[in-house]
Design a protein around this motif. Structure first.
Motif, PDB file in Angstrom:
ATOM      1  N   PRO B  41       3.069   5.057   0.164  1.00 32.79           N
ATOM      2  CA  PRO B  41       1.760   4.444  -0.062  1.00 32.79           C
ATOM      3  C   PRO B  41       1.457   3.402   1.011  1.00 32.79           C
ATOM      4  N   SER B  42       0.335   3.565   1.691  1.00 36.72           N
ATOM      5  CA  SER B  42      -0.009   2.592   2.726  1.00 36.72           C
ATOM      6  C   SER B  42      -1.406   2.016   2.522  1.00 36.72           C
ATOM      7  N   ASP B  43      -2.210   2.697   1.710  1.00 34.94           N
ATOM      8  CA  ASP B  43      -3.570   2.217   1.461  1.00 34.94           C
ATOM      9  C   ASP B  43      -3.501   0.939   0.615  1.00 34.94           C
ATOM     10  N   VAL B  44      -4.178  -0.092   1.107  1.00 34.28           N
ATOM     11  CA  VAL B  44      -4.150  -1.378   0.390  1.00 34.28           C
ATOM     12  C   VAL B  44      -4.696  -1.220  -1.033  1.00 34.28           C
ATOM     13  N   ALA B  45      -5.627  -0.284  -1.207  1.00 35.96           N
ATOM     14  CA  ALA B  45      -6.180  -0.058  -2.547  1.00 35.96           C
ATOM     15  C   ALA B  45      -5.106   0.442  -3.511  1.00 35.96           C
ATOM     16  N   ASP B  46      -4.082   1.119  -2.963  1.00 38.99           N
ATOM     17  CA  ASP B  46      -2.993   1.619  -3.808  1.00 38.99           C
ATOM     18  C   ASP B  46      -1.879   0.596  -3.978  1.00 38.99           C
ATOM     19  N   THR B  47      -1.574  -0.126  -2.886  1.00 37.71           N
ATOM     20  CA  THR B  47      -0.397  -0.992  -2.910  1.00 37.71           C
ATOM     21  C   THR B  47      -0.712  -2.430  -3.298  1.00 37.71           C
ATOM     22  N   HIS B  48      -1.953  -2.827  -3.114  1.00 36.15           N
ATOM     23  CA  HIS B  48      -2.358  -4.220  -3.332  1.00 36.15           C
ATOM     24  C   HIS B  48      -1.489  -5.187  -2.539  1.00 36.15           C
ATOM     25  N   ASN B  50      -1.261  -7.759   0.319  1.00 32.62           N
ATOM     26  CA  ASN B  50      -2.217  -8.632   0.987  1.00 32.62           C
ATOM     27  C   ASN B  50      -1.537  -9.342   2.153  1.00 32.62           C
ATOM     28  N   VAL B  51      -1.867  -8.900   3.376  1.00 30.18           N
ATOM     29  CA  VAL B  51      -1.193  -9.441   4.570  1.00 30.18           C
ATOM     30  C   VAL B  51      -1.430 -10.947   4.688  1.00 30.18           C
ATOM     31  N   ARG B  52      -2.628 -11.385   4.332  1.00 26.89           N
ATOM     32  CA  ARG B  52      -2.929 -12.818   4.491  1.00 26.89           C
ATOM     33  C   ARG B  52      -2.078 -13.662   3.546  1.00 26.89           C
ATOM     34  N   LEU B  53      -1.918 -13.188   2.318  1.00 27.08           N
ATOM     35  CA  LEU B  53      -1.068 -13.947   1.387  1.00 27.08           C
ATOM     36  C   LEU B  53       0.380 -13.938   1.870  1.00 27.08           C
ATOM     37  N   GLY B  54       0.826 -12.784   2.387  1.00 33.76           N
ATOM     38  CA  GLY B  54       2.185 -12.697   2.925  1.00 33.76           C
ATOM     39  C   GLY B  54       2.364 -13.637   4.109  1.00 33.76           C
ATOM     40  N   GLY B  55       1.348 -13.677   4.991  1.00 29.45           N
ATOM     41  CA  GLY B  55       1.390 -14.563   6.155  1.00 29.45           C
ATOM     42  C   GLY B  55       1.395 -16.028   5.731  1.00 29.45           C
ATOM     43  N   GLY B 102       3.225 -15.328  -7.447  1.00 27.92           N
ATOM     44  CA  GLY B 102       2.708 -15.056  -8.792  1.00 27.92           C
ATOM     45  C   GLY B 102       1.354 -14.368  -8.732  1.00 27.92           C
ATOM     46  N   VAL B 103       0.494 -14.828  -7.821  1.00 28.73           N
ATOM     47  CA  VAL B 103      -0.829 -14.202  -7.667  1.00 28.73           C
ATOM     48  C   VAL B 103      -0.658 -12.737  -7.250  1.00 28.73           C
ATOM     49  N   GLU B 104       0.269 -12.507  -6.303  1.00 26.31           N
ATOM     50  CA  GLU B 104       0.491 -11.135  -5.842  1.00 26.31           C
ATOM     51  C   GLU B 104       1.042 -10.259  -6.962  1.00 26.31           C
ATOM     52  N   TYR B 105       2.007 -10.799  -7.711  1.00 28.59           N
ATOM     53  CA  TYR B 105       2.601 -10.027  -8.808  1.00 28.59           C
ATOM     54  C   TYR B 105       1.558  -9.736  -9.873  1.00 28.59           C
ATOM     55  N   VAL B 328       8.802   4.609  -6.067  1.00 32.30           N
ATOM     56  CA  VAL B 328       9.910   4.093  -5.250  1.00 32.30           C
ATOM     57  C   VAL B 328       9.404   2.910  -4.414  1.00 32.30           C
ATOM     58  N   PHE B 329       8.139   2.954  -4.026  1.00 32.83           N
ATOM     59  CA  PHE B 329       7.542   1.804  -3.334  1.00 32.83           C
ATOM     60  C   PHE B 329       7.594   0.570  -4.239  1.00 32.83           C
ATOM     61  N   ALA B 330       7.126   0.738  -5.486  1.00 31.70           N
ATOM     62  CA  ALA B 330       7.086  -0.407  -6.400  1.00 31.70           C
ATOM     63  C   ALA B 330       8.499  -0.910  -6.701  1.00 31.70           C
ATOM     64  N   SER B 331       9.443   0.013  -6.871  1.00 34.40           N
ATOM     65  CA  SER B 331      10.832  -0.399  -7.155  1.00 34.40           C
ATOM     66  C   SER B 331      11.385  -1.240  -6.023  1.00 34.40           C
ATOM     67  N   THR B 332      11.230  -0.730  -4.793  1.00 33.71           N
ATOM     68  CA  THR B 332      11.800  -1.459  -3.662  1.00 33.71           C
ATOM     69  C   THR B 332      11.065  -2.772  -3.446  1.00 33.71           C
ATOM     70  N   TYR B 333       9.745  -2.758  -3.620  1.00 32.07           N
ATOM     71  CA  TYR B 333       8.970  -3.997  -3.441  1.00 32.07           C
ATOM     72  C   TYR B 333       9.439  -5.071  -4.412  1.00 32.07           C
ATOM     73  N   PHE B 334       9.517  -4.697  -5.694  1.00 33.79           N
ATOM     74  CA  PHE B 334       9.863  -5.708  -6.688  1.00 33.79           C
ATOM     75  C   PHE B 334      11.317  -6.144  -6.584  1.00 33.79           C
ATOM     76  N   ILE B 335      12.201  -5.222  -6.200  1.00 37.80           N
ATOM     77  CA  ILE B 335      13.614  -5.623  -6.143  1.00 37.80           C
ATOM     78  C   ILE B 335      13.837  -6.574  -4.959  1.00 37.80           C
ATOM     79  N   MET B 336      13.186  -6.301  -3.831  1.00 39.97           N
ATOM     80  CA  MET B 336      13.380  -7.176  -2.665  1.00 39.97           C
ATOM     81  C   MET B 336      12.702  -8.524  -2.868  1.00 39.97           C
ATOM     82  N   THR B 337      11.418  -8.482  -3.213  1.00 38.92           N
ATOM     83  CA  THR B 337      10.695  -9.751  -3.351  1.00 38.92           C
ATOM     84  C   THR B 337      11.153 -10.498  -4.606  1.00 38.92           C
ATOM     85  N   GLY B 338      11.557  -9.749  -5.635  1.00 40.56           N
ATOM     86  CA  GLY B 338      12.017 -10.391  -6.869  1.00 40.56           C
ATOM     87  C   GLY B 338      13.304 -11.166  -6.648  1.00 40.56           C
TER      88      GLY B 338
END
Lengths: 130, 395
Positions: B41-48, B50-55, B102-105, B328-338
């Motif tokens: 998944p690469s579309d921001v509409a799917d992944t939500h 936010n590069v600016r929040l990450g930055g 928290g906002v991102e989650y 698998v995207f959501a799993s890896t995202y949450f496990i790393m950032t979590g």
């Protein structure tokens, strides 16, 4: 016990300059993302931003974590962990990361299965919904 | 003899050595899975994502790292006031980081971007739609049901019967409107062709009730017969004109009937219907998907409309669309950032211990501040790599 980084052989690193360098690197990463359309492909972008990340990591490790000023124990302590850390991805790579065989998973084969659905005969196993 | 560093610092470095392996396991697994997946998944509409929040979070952590070294330097110079001030700033930065996280989650969870919940195929998307539709109906039913004196809440089928029974004798206008809204939602679900059934082989399939299938078949059959008859008449007219040396009549413009929506039909019916169409499977499918999308969009808009405000209050159905490898995207995202976020919390606790000393902070705490700082820099290091890997690189 003497602190190796506090033994008077050096003045403290220029923390503020390092901070600004880190900020500039972060800005560069963000700019690379914003200018994606001018970058030939995602592979090039990946190399650019990961190189920037590595440079930032080096700045943090060498100066903020003082590794530049530590004695040789740092190699003894960190080299094994680094080698072992590389081991896991390498171990997973042949089976998961690099596929020798075609991947047959539902996400990719639904459309193929519909296209291949016979007009008569046993269509049950090919129909979507299974 | 021994190393020329305090034992506590050696311990911290040994711990950080294990931490390097800990996070490399997650990041390495993420890289391997991502490289090995045919899609991601690469579309921001799917992944939500936010590069600016990450930055922003990257900047916050870098600034906090800088503040930690300033605090440690102040400790070595015995300027404890400055050290405390810097540590407070670091502490606040950590809180800000967690707030942004928290906002991102919240954004991801509210869009159900949660491991295991993401539909990866058309079928899963539709099944999820039906399940969420039912959950909304059940929630509305439970909310409207008034338990009797024994306080027991019956199962949902009995709730439905009870509410429908109550509607027939309801006098209170507001209550009546609530009950009517419930019945409407339930009827809309039952009349929809989006029903999950189990076929004889035990597979779950999306299907329709038999009456609707039969109606579709009859309607299509009539259309086909009409089209065939019209074509035969046209062909006969052409032949007759040729016999009489007249100009051939114009094409009456009768075309083959448009294939009806087939994706909602069971596999068996679909198999029977398909040979009727003189169209490729692909075009049938596209046509079916088109009808289905229109149907679903209309259904969701209707349920969310102001007119149906009473339903909308309970209606939490996501627009269905498959996101390949979304789980698998959501799993890896949450496990790393979590796990990274857990480390941030631990860092905050370490700084809180120092700040709690207040005026009693003295040189005895210098090693503690240095070691907490090393830990905090490591947390920063991990984020330095997570930022490009998760937020920027999309392919």
């Amino acid at each position: 016990m003497a602190d190796s980084h506090d033994d008077g052989h050096h003045s403290h690193p220029p923390y503020l300059i390092i901070f600004w360098v880190l900020c500039i690197f972060t800005g560069l990463s963000w700019a690379a993302d914003e200018l994606q359309e001018f970058i030939p492909n995602m592979g090039v972008l990946a190399v650019i931003v990961l190189a920037i990340a590595s440079a930032k990591a080096l700045c943090v490790m060498l100066y903020f974590m003082h590794l530049k000023f530590e004695r040789n124990w740092k190699y003894v302590l960190l080299a094994p962990t680094f080698i072992l850390a590389c081991g896991l991805p390498l171990a997973l790579l042949p089976d998961v990361g690099v596929h020798y065989y075609d991947i047959d998973v539902p996400q990719n084969s639904i459309a193929d299965r519909v296209a291949e659905m016979p007009e008569d005969g046993d269509a049950e196993s090919h129909a979507p919904g299974h | 003899m021994g190393l020329a560093i305090p034992n506590s610092k050696l311990c911290m470095w040994l711990f950080l050595g294990t931490e390097i392996m800990f996070f490399t396991a997650f990041i390495g697994t993420y890289l391997v899975l991502r490289l090995g997946s045919p899609d991601w998944p690469s579309d921001v509409a799917d992944t939500h994502i936010n590069v600016r929040l990450g930055g922003l979070n990257t900047f916050v952590l870098i600034f906090s790292s800088y503040m930690v070294v300033v605090a440690h330097e102040a400790m070595t110079l015995k300027d404890f006031g400055k050290a405390k001030k810097s540590l407070w700033i670091t502490f606040v930065c950590g809180i800000v980081f967690m707030g942004v996280k928290g906002v991102e989650y919240y954004g991801k969870i509210s869009h159900d971007i949660v491991p295991g919940h993401i539909a990866e195929t058309e079928d899963q998307a539709l099944r999820k739609l039906v399940n969420e539709f039912r959950e909304s109906r059940d929630e509305m039913g439970r909310a409207l049901f008034v338990p009797g004196e024994d306080g027991e809440v019956p199962d949902l089928s009995k709730i439905s019967v009870a509410l429908r029974g109550e509607l027939s004798g309801a006098t209170d206008e507001s209550r009546k409107a609530d009950l009517q809204a419930f019945v409407k939602l339930e009827d809309r679900l039952q009349n929809s062709f989006l029903i999950v059934e189990t076929d004889p082989e035990g597979h779950q399939i999306l299907s329709s009730d038999q009456a609707r299938i039969e109606a579709a078949r009859v309607a299509f059959s009539k259309l086909e017969k009409a089209a065939t008859a019209a074509k035969e008449l046209h062909a006969a007219a052409i032949a007759k004109a040729a016999d009489e040396n007249r100009e051939a009549p114009a094409d009456p413009g009768i075309v083959d009937p448009v294939p009806p929506t087939t994706i909602g039909l069971s596999a068996a019916v679909r198999r029977e219907l398909l040979p009727l169409f003189e169209a490729s499977h692909e075009s049938v499918d596209r046509e079916a998907g088109h009808h289905l999308n229109l149907h679903i969009t209309g259904l969701l808009d209707e349920m969310r409309s102001e007119e149906n405000a009473r339903i909308a209050a309970f209606f939490s159905v996501h627009d269905p669309h498959p996101i390949k490898y979304g789980n698998v995207f959501a799993s890896t995202y949450f496990i790393m950032t979590g796990f990274h976020a857990i480390h941030v919390i631990v860092g905050l606790i370490l700084f809180a211990i120092v700040l709690k000393q207040g005026p009693a902070l003295d040189e005895k705490w210098t090693d503690f501040v240095e070691n907490s700082g090393l830990y905090w820099h490591f947390v920063d290091l991990v984020w330095i790599f997570l930022f490009p890997l998760i937020y920027i690189i999309k392919f």
